[in-house]
Write an enzyme that holds these catalytic residues in place. Sequence first.
Site, mmCIF file in Angstrom:
data_model
loop_
_atom_site.group_PDB
_atom_site.id
_atom_site.type_symbol
_atom_site.label_atom_id
_atom_site.label_comp_id
_atom_site.label_asym_id
_atom_site.label_seq_id
_atom_site.Cartn_x
_atom_site.Cartn_y
_atom_site.Cartn_z
ATOM 1 N N SER A 155 0.801 -1.231 0.000
ATOM 2 C CA SER A 155 0.000 0.000 0.000
ATOM 3 C C SER A 155 0.829 1.275 0.000
ATOM 4 O O SER A 155 0.787 2.082 0.946
ATOM 5 C CB SER A 155 -0.965 -0.047 1.169
ATOM 6 O OG SER A 155 -1.739 -1.214 1.039
ATOM 7 N N ARG A 170 7.233 6.517 -4.490
ATOM 8 C CA ARG A 170 7.830 7.072 -3.266
ATOM 9 C C ARG A 170 7.250 6.319 -2.086
ATOM 10 O O ARG A 170 6.125 5.813 -2.144
ATOM 11 C CB ARG A 170 7.503 8.564 -3.123
ATOM 12 C CG ARG A 170 6.027 8.810 -3.164
ATOM 13 C CD ARG A 170 5.584 10.241 -2.990
ATOM 14 N NE ARG A 170 4.197 10.328 -3.461
ATOM 15 C CZ ARG A 170 3.836 10.733 -4.651
ATOM 16 N NH1 ARG A 170 4.737 11.148 -5.514
ATOM 17 N NH2 ARG A 170 2.573 10.742 -5.009
ATOM 18 N N ASP A 208 -4.083 -1.389 -1.169
ATOM 19 C CA ASP A 208 -5.185 -1.720 -0.244
ATOM 20 C C ASP A 208 -6.532 -1.148 -0.704
ATOM 21 O O ASP A 208 -7.585 -1.764 -0.519
ATOM 22 C CB ASP A 208 -4.868 -1.298 1.208
ATOM 23 C CG ASP A 208 -4.420 0.144 1.356
ATOM 24 O OD1 ASP A 208 -4.325 0.857 0.337
ATOM 25 O OD2 ASP A 208 -4.150 0.570 2.502
#
Length: 475
Positions: A155, A170, A208
């Site tokens: 996630s 990132r 997620d």
Amino acid sequence: MRRTFRMPPKNVLRTMADHLRKYETLFTLTPQRMRMIVEAFTESLDVGLAKPDQIVPMIPTFVFGWPSGQETGDYLALDLGGTNLRVCLVTLQGNGKFELTQTKYRLAEEQKQDDGQKLFDFCAECLKTFVESNVGEGPGMLKEGQVLPLGFTFSYPCTQERIDHGELIRWTKGFGAPNTEGRDVAAMFKESLAKHNLPVQLTALINDTTGTLIASHYVNPRTKIAVIFGTGCNAAYMEHVKDIPKIANLGVPPDADMAINCEWGAFDSFEHEHLPRTKYDIIVDEASNKPGEQAFEKLISGRYLGEILRLVLCELIDEGVLFLGQNTYKLEKPYCFDTAFLSLMESDPTDELLMIIGIFTHFFAIETTLAERQFFRALAKLIGRRAARLSSCGIAAIVKKMGYLEEGCAVGADGSLYNKYPGFADRVHEGLQDIFGDKGRNIVTYHAEDGSGVGSAIIAAMTKIRKDAGLCLHV
Ligand code: BGC
């Protein structure tokens, strides 16, 4: 060490009330302001779909359309969340039904900053332990020699070229593991799996929110959007491929649908043009390991709300308004004030606010007056309410963009803030009505199905079905 020896203000009660008014002005979002945010948000979503590498990246996930509800079979799911690592064995039984066995492993703070490959090695080790202790006869058990498809819920924002690929754009949520950004985390994880010789096949890498979208739709087909309000925040929804210009060259049939992982936590990052940031938000941002990034998330998610409140308290200590003559060094440690404390403060049912007394004496060795405790509770409410109202701006932007307002839709929502913060969902709904008027009632959030476990399994199943049918996985 922070000690203050100034004289107490004459009328503490009035002073606290005055201060509160100041924070009310700072942290309150008017309906008018919310509508302006929705406007800018909707534009960012469009820009993200039109061109690659935008601030809100609107990531095509290669999850094609909704599940039929008839997906069946055994699947493994691995969920690397913000706080825990979870391994699940999911048995999909069809008709929207499933069984799940799971084990959670705690992630140490150091692991989040340690070398990326080591983090994936740890994931593979936990998976191995899980597999070994779940081999046997009977329901919920893995059969000896069985090779299982695995859905990996990762996630963090990843650009995908196909469903079992994801280049980490990132880290977010305080992670900083080196040698990972810019690399394909699915390939890195496969390398760790190979080291442990595990009987699994990485079938899908998912976010997620995408898992939540699919799992929620599996049990409630009115679901059109999924949101997570936890350590981080984000949303996913189903988009028409013809409306994703940046993948026009891939040759996906334009009448197909594909789930989009918005990564909306990045809205207004770097530019800071649209969100009303207070000086406390700016400190949180600048002191973080990723200054400038995740601007929306930093005003909303569970990782930051406690820190925002702590910074207000520290300012009032410096000004000599709070905790006169007491030693307040314990409150000076960044991130020591958990967002769960805000939940507890808001839900304290006693007149004396005994829960708040407990928090301050037990964790910070500080005595509080009733007036101070009432102030803290009011402050928590302002910060929590702002987070919920900003969340409704994000939901409203997707609703507006997709034209869901008239017919209405269900929004599957998950995450600690949504599930545990008192009144969060009500405040989101109230926000939607402030934005859309009465029609805002057509948009209803509800506690979602377990996206990272069940959703991941369903997506692995959907992918396998496509593969077996010879359909494109990545075109
Ligand atoms: C991540 C998202 C994730 C969200 C909720 C954010 O920090 O960038 O990928 O969906 O947290 O977990």
